[in-house]
Write a protein that holds these residues in place. Structure first.
Motif, PDB file in Angstrom:
ATOM      1  N   ILE A   9       0.856  -1.189   0.000  1.00  0.00           N
ATOM      2  CA  ILE A   9       0.000   0.000   0.000  1.00  0.00           C
ATOM      3  C   ILE A   9       0.890   1.235   0.000  1.00  0.00           C
ATOM      4  O   ILE A   9       1.784   1.366   0.839  1.00  0.00           O
ATOM      5  CB  ILE A   9      -0.923   0.010   1.242  1.00  0.00           C
ATOM      6  N   SER A  10       0.641   2.149  -0.931  1.00  0.00           N
ATOM      7  CA  SER A  10       1.385   3.411  -1.000  1.00  0.00           C
ATOM      8  C   SER A  10       0.444   4.569  -0.724  1.00  0.00           C
ATOM      9  O   SER A  10      -0.595   4.708  -1.382  1.00  0.00           O
ATOM     10  CB  SER A  10       2.028   3.587  -2.378  1.00  0.00           C
ATOM     11  N   LEU A  11       0.839   5.414   0.236  1.00  0.00           N
ATOM     12  CA  LEU A  11      -0.019   6.508   0.685  1.00  0.00           C
ATOM     13  C   LEU A  11       0.740   7.836   0.690  1.00  0.00           C
ATOM     14  O   LEU A  11       1.945   7.876   0.956  1.00  0.00           O
ATOM     15  CB  LEU A  11      -0.516   6.229   2.110  1.00  0.00           C
ATOM     16  N   ALA A  12       0.040   8.897   0.397  1.00  0.00           N
ATOM     17  CA  ALA A  12       0.489  10.276   0.618  1.00  0.00           C
ATOM     18  C   ALA A  12       1.890  10.564   0.087  1.00  0.00           C
ATOM     19  O   ALA A  12       2.758  10.991   0.845  1.00  0.00           O
ATOM     20  CB  ALA A  12       0.404  10.621   2.101  1.00  0.00           C
ATOM     21  N   PRO A  13       2.150  10.347  -1.193  1.00  0.00           N
ATOM     22  CA  PRO A  13       3.464  10.725  -1.724  1.00  0.00           C
ATOM     23  C   PRO A  13       3.674  12.228  -1.629  1.00  0.00           C
ATOM     24  O   PRO A  13       2.712  13.003  -1.653  1.00  0.00           O
ATOM     25  CB  PRO A  13       3.413  10.248  -3.177  1.00  0.00           C
ATOM     26  N   VAL A  14       4.935  12.647  -1.530  1.00  0.00           N
ATOM     27  CA  VAL A  14       5.267  14.068  -1.419  1.00  0.00           C
ATOM     28  C   VAL A  14       6.277  14.405  -2.508  1.00  0.00           C
ATOM     29  O   VAL A  14       7.400  13.896  -2.507  1.00  0.00           O
ATOM     30  CB  VAL A  14       5.854  14.404  -0.037  1.00  0.00           C
ATOM     31  N   SER A  15       5.874  15.254  -3.439  1.00  0.00           N
ATOM     32  CA  SER A  15       6.756  15.658  -4.539  1.00  0.00           C
ATOM     33  C   SER A  15       6.042  16.698  -5.376  1.00  0.00           C
ATOM     34  O   SER A  15       4.855  16.972  -5.189  1.00  0.00           O
ATOM     35  CB  SER A  15       7.101  14.457  -5.438  1.00  0.00           C
ATOM     36  N   GLU A  16       6.766  17.257  -6.321  1.00  0.00           N
ATOM     37  CA  GLU A  16       6.131  17.999  -7.394  1.00  0.00           C
ATOM     38  C   GLU A  16       5.225  17.053  -8.179  1.00  0.00           C
ATOM     39  O   GLU A  16       5.363  15.819  -8.104  1.00  0.00           O
ATOM     40  CB  GLU A  16       7.189  18.578  -8.338  1.00  0.00           C
ATOM     41  N   ILE A  17       4.315  17.622  -8.941  1.00  0.00           N
ATOM     42  CA  ILE A  17       3.451  16.814  -9.792  1.00  0.00           C
ATOM     43  C   ILE A  17       4.014  16.882 -11.205  1.00  0.00           C
ATOM     44  O   ILE A  17       3.904  17.900 -11.895  1.00  0.00           O
ATOM     45  CB  ILE A  17       1.998  17.319  -9.778  1.00  0.00           C
ATOM     46  N   GLY A  18       4.655  15.803 -11.622  1.00  0.00           N
ATOM     47  CA  GLY A  18       5.261  15.828 -12.948  1.00  0.00           C
ATOM     48  C   GLY A  18       6.063  14.584 -13.225  1.00  0.00           C
ATOM     49  O   GLY A  18       5.999  13.583 -12.500  1.00  0.00           O
ATOM     50  N   GLY A  19       6.840  14.640 -14.291  1.00  0.00           N
ATOM     51  CA  GLY A  19       7.592  13.498 -14.764  1.00  0.00           C
ATOM     52  C   GLY A  19       8.585  12.978 -13.740  1.00  0.00           C
ATOM     53  O   GLY A  19       9.177  13.739 -12.984  1.00  0.00           O
ATOM     54  N   GLN A  20       8.740  11.652 -13.718  1.00  0.00           N
ATOM     55  CA  GLN A  20       9.683  10.941 -12.855  1.00  0.00           C
ATOM     56  C   GLN A  20       9.308  11.016 -11.378  1.00  0.00           C
ATOM     57  O   GLN A  20      10.075  10.567 -10.525  1.00  0.00           O
ATOM     58  CB  GLN A  20      11.113  11.456 -13.052  1.00  0.00           C
TER      59      GLN A  20
END
Length: 991
Positions: free
Chosen positions: A338-349
């Motif tokens: 289960i993967s939850l709440a990623p934190v990053s820009e929204i875009g490639g890679q």
């Protein structure tokens, strides 16, 4: 009956026959796959291609369940960084002998939280890292580094350059498991491991239409040899020249398009029988910035591995992938994650949650929220690869095949809620991905939209799809649920001919197909409607009950009892200093080549990587090595073997490879292309810059960028090397307008009100002339930003001695800005008591004016002759600073002539004599060619022949250039001893 009546009767009879024929049901073509009496039936096309058997994916090709391995060592919970303690336990188990099944044992983490500031690496076969439960054991990836938290990684010993046996079949169809080669083979003479190389030929590329994506520009088009498939298989049997393999071919091998070759390899470098299980993995991040990227990118990377697994893991807050399986890996299972709440820009890679570019990868019962490409298959992955019973909620982009020609991909009972599932042509997106899927299939899938397109020479299929639809692939039973519920497990059951329910674990979704149920059924369904139905996320969370992983360690010792590895402190080389007017470490003059870095170009495929140069701050998520995220230890080793003393580093021209097209347009999204040449400033997480990611905050700094420079500077101090740090990079503010489009200082790209005009005033709608504004210090905002940035350039290397600070690459700026730069440095030196080596690398007029002012000359330690030179005829090529022209623009106007040995000697000696306490470096016209001239004139950092007598270099430290009576002789002397170089004989001698 007269003729008229007979004619009418004939007409009526003809119409009757036509209507009768029309009334008959047209015979439906036999579908390519159907179920008959509970058995799957396949229909091949005229060439023998059929829907592949996808069931060969996963650990041991799904023929065995994942085992529970005995615990060999326990790591108790303790406060502080647990990296060394857990790694010591992994290494301890790696040192144990493997049992008959290839297992050494498991490392057990107890209930509690472990902080890991480094990276955990499983590098030997048979080692498992196990927690005590996803709700009991947590590993926190702490710190601000972008390292993957855990790596299962072996060594890549497989070459892609070998030639082998030619496959002689005119056509080997999809799903074939045998073929013929051009000679008989005795398997005793070889490994049973093979690579089948299927070439990407010009005629195939042309047929696909991927040689050109429009606009009359072919730069992104596929080129022959760039999309070869490397199909990794094991030979099961050889009969004469017939080879039988362990898993099906998923792209046809057609002699019309180059056929294929087969070669043997030894996979001794790969690790096998490794796993990570039963843990929660969390990345820390800056909670004030929900697009923060200075934290863990990937949770788990799997590289150079086979027959490994990841199971029962919960992931939180990672920027990139929960699990990334690289192209050097095969037969990997990822399940109940289960993967939850990623934190990053929204875009490639970013947020490619469950990603494979490997082969025979099985993702089953995986769940993701708020990802990007949540379930993704990458570049030329030859398959089979399968996603079975997976769900994505509110993703920012589609799941499916995301890069060129992934073949044999199965999406089986996969739901993408709020976005798409796609097999199709991405055209120029993803750096010219073109056709992304071949011989791939959707089965009982649901998405906001399903794209299923047919590429030339292949097919894609969709059965039982619930969605909006697009594409000319094969469609069957759309808006209907079909039997069997899972194709993967139906194929596996038939292949193994046994009950595989324990492996399948398909969540029961009861259905009532009738549109007119009985009163009793309607009442029962009404009762059920008031209860929430079991969701896949909850079903996955119950995996610990269905597949219990033992956590009893018995009387096993702890790693504290066995012993923690000791970390050796790196030893430093002699300090860099200027002694007797030359640059030395200890008593040794530094000599060798200097390498600059790539400014803007690159890619992540083989051809691009082979052409790449070192770059300290280049970043490719999840991938390291040449042309990617450089392994700095490898870079240092290569420098030492290639007579390279320094890397001259400047920040990139732009971050995103889309800008390599030199357009000035605002990008419509953040679908950025790697490799990324990171820039010094942090993204703010706010608003949208010209490249589609968030705007920069020039008051905050990119921690990845500066930590990489710091890491290299530390390695340089340990190994006697140098970092030449170019503070600025003038190319952004002059010449082509595209140079400025994504520049962080541009008003549209930051939140700091830098005050440059918007829209940008492009000269002639193409060029940019912003140097004067950039160097104008009257704007208080820009002045303070410059000051803060210059101080960062100094602070970052506060305790290093092997760093030379120069004002900037391609610098042709005005005197007043150089004075400002030196003022900031002088102020910083006074505050800190530190004295870094400051080099003056500017145009000659600015250089001379600065050196003529004692207060400024006192800050300068090194004079770099770079932007001017004496020409061979003795005249001076010396463009002026502050004229708003780049070096090559000056060159086009002034047309400089080549220098000579004598003139390089002259330039270095003049400054060496005039400023005897300062080092002089010649970096101008063809500088490596004139290394001896610079050396014999008393210069620093000369490029000398590798076979030069080391005693000559050592003796030169205490010498200065002196006049010689012989026109062919050039002399260095300390008054007692001399080094003489004869240009006629091209030899040194000592007297």
């Amino acid at each position: 009956m007269n003729k008229k009546i007979a004619y009418r009767v004939l007409i009526l009879f003809s119409l009757f026959i036509q209507q009768a024929l029309l009334a008959q049901k047209q015979v439906k073509p036999v579908p390519p796959l159907y179920s008959e009496k509970g058995k799957l039936m396949y229909t091949a096309d005229a060439q023998g291609n059929r829907i592949p058997d996808f069931s060969y994916c996963g650990y041991k090709a799904s023929e065995q369940p994942i085992p529970n391995i005995d615990v060999k060592v326990v790591v108790p919970v303790k406060a502080g960084d647990a990296t060394l303690r857990i790694q010591s336990a992994l290494d301890y188990v790696a040192s144990l002998p493997a049992d008959a099944n290839g297992f050494r044992g498991a490392v057990l983490l107890q209930k509690g939280t472990y902080e890991v500031f480094g990276q955990l690496r499983i590098t030997a076969s048979g080692v498992v890292l196990r927690g005590s439960g996803t709700n009991a054991t947590t590993i926190i990836g702490a710190g601000t580094g972008r390292l993957a938290l855990i790596k299962i990684v072996g060594k890549n010993t497989i070459s892609k350059e070998l030639t082998g046996l030619k496959i002689t079949d005119a056509y080997v169809p999809v799903n074939a498991m045998s073929f013929h080669v051009d000679q008989s083979i005795n398997i005793k003479d070889h490994s049973n491991k093979i690579i089948i190389r299927r070439p990407s030929t010009a005629n195939w590329i042309t047929l696909l239409g991927t040689d050109h994506f429009g606009g009359g520009i072919t730069a992104l088009g596929w080129k022959p040899g760039e999309r070869d498939l490397f199909i990794d298989r094991t030979i099961t049997k050889i009969e004469g020249n017939t080879v039988y393999i362990d898993a099906p071919i998923t792209t046809a091998l057609d002699t019309t398009y180059g056929g294929a070759t087969m070669y043997f390899y030894n996979n001794g470098g790969r690790v096998a029988n490794c796993g990570v299980e039963n843990i929660k993995l969390i990345s820390t991040f800056d909670k004030t910035n929900l697009k923060d990227e200075d934290h863990r990118w990937n949770a788990i990377n799997i590289e150079n591995a086979e027959d490994c697994w990841v199971r029962q893991i919960t992931f939180q807050h990672f920027a990139g992938s929960a699990v990334s399986v690289l192209e050097t890996s095969k037969r990997i299972t990822i399940e109940d994650c289960i993967s939850l709440a990623p934190v990053s820009e929204i875009g490639g890679q970013r947020r490619y949650t469950f990603l494979t570019t490997g082969q025979q990868t099985l993702f089953q019962r995986c769940y993701a929220e708020n990802g990007y490409h949540d379930f993704a298959v990458g570049f030329c992955a030859p398959g089979p690869n399968a996603f079975v019973q997976c769900e994505s909620i509110l993703a920012y982009s589609f799941s499916g095949t995301i890069d060129s020609w992934a073949s044999g991909v199965l999406f089986d009972v996969v739901t993408v809620d709020g976005n798409a599932l796609r097999f199709g042509n991405r055209w120029q997106d993803a750096n010219g991905a073109g056709w992304t899927a071949a011989n791939s299939l959707f089965w009982n899938c649901s998405a906001a939209r399903i794209d299923c397109y047919k590429p030339p020479t292949a097919q894609n299929w969709a059965f039982g799809s619930w969605s909006q639809f697009a594409g000319d692939g094969y469609w069957n039973e759309s808006n209907n649920t079909i039997t069997p519920r899972s194709l993967y497990y139906a194929q596996l059951r038939e292949r193994l001919n046994k009950n595989i329910d324990q492996q399948a674990q398909i969540m029961d979704v009861p259905t009532e197909a009738s549109s007119s149920p009985s009163v009793e059924v309607a009442q029962e369904l009404t009762k059920e409607a008031s209860k929430p139905r079991l969701q896949l996320k909850e079903f996955i969370a119950q995996a610990s009950v269905r597949n219990k992983i033992p956590v009893d360690a018995g009387s096993r010792k702890t790693i504290d009892q066995i012993g923690i590895k000791k970390i050796s402190t790196p030893t430093l080389g002699p300090s860099l200093q200027i002694k007797n007017g030359v640059l030395v470490r200890g008593d040794e003059l530094l000599t060798g080549k200097r390498s600059n870095v790539q400014w803007w170009s690159g890619g992540v495929q083989d051809r691009d990587i082979q052409q790449s140069k070192w770059h300290i701050t280049r970043f490719v998520p999840g991938r390291s090595g040449k042309g990617l995220t450089d392994d700095l230890n490898e870079v240092v080793d290569e420098m030492k073997t290639s007579n390279t003393i320094a890397i001259e580093h400047n920040y990139g021209l732009w971050y995103d490879r889309r800008r390599d097209d030199h357009q000035r347009v605002r990008r419509m999204d953040g679908e950025v292309w790697p490799p990324f040449y990171e820039l010094p400033y942090a993204r703010s997480g706010k608003e949208t810059a010209w490249d589609g990611l968030s705007k920069y905050d020039l008051t905050k700094f990119n921690l990845f960028y500066w930590s990489r420079l710091k890491q290299f500077a530390d390695l340089a101090d340990q190994n006697g090397l140098l970092l030449v740090h170019q503070n600025y990079f003038q190319h952004n503010i002059i010449e082509a307008g595209a140079h400025y489009a994504d520049f962080p200082w541009r008003t549209a790209n930051n939140i700091n009100a830098t005050g440059f005009v918007e829209p940008v005033n492009y000269a002639g709608d193409k060029r940019i002339f912003y140097a004067e504004q950039f160097y104008d210090l009257s704007n208080p905002v820009r002045r303070e930003l410059h000051k803060k940035y210059i101080r960062q350039c100094l602070n970052n290397f506060n305790d290093n001695n092997g760093v030379i600070q120069l004002i900037g690459e391609e610098f042709t700026g005005p005197t007043h800005f150089v004075k400002f730069w030196l003022d900031v440095i002088r102020e910083w030196e006074k505050e800190t008591g530190k004295h870094p080596i400051i080099g003056l690398s500017v145009t000659k007029d600015v250089q001379d004016s600065i050196l003529a002012i004692p207060a400024y000359a006192a800050v300068v330690d090194l004079i770099d002759i770079r932007y001017w030179h004496y020409q061979a005829d003795g005249t001076t090529y010396a463009p002026k600073g502050g004229e708003n022209l780049a070096p090559r623009q000056h060159a086009r106007l002034l047309k400089p002539k080549k220098t000579s040995f004598e003139q390089v000697y002259r330039a270095v000696k003049e400054y060496r004599s005039k400023y005897p306490t300062k080092a002089v470096v010649y970096s101008g016209d063809n500088y490596p060619e004139f290394g001896i001239a610079a050396f014999i004139a008393g210069g620093s950092l000369p490029v000398l022949p590798e076979n030069i007598d080391a005693s000559i270099i050592k003796a030169a430290v205490g010498m200065k250039p002196v006049a010689s009576a012989n026109a062919n002789e050039y002399v260095l002397s300390n008054g007692k001893n001399s080094i003489i170089y004869n240009t006629g004989t091209r030899k040194f001698e000592r007297r």
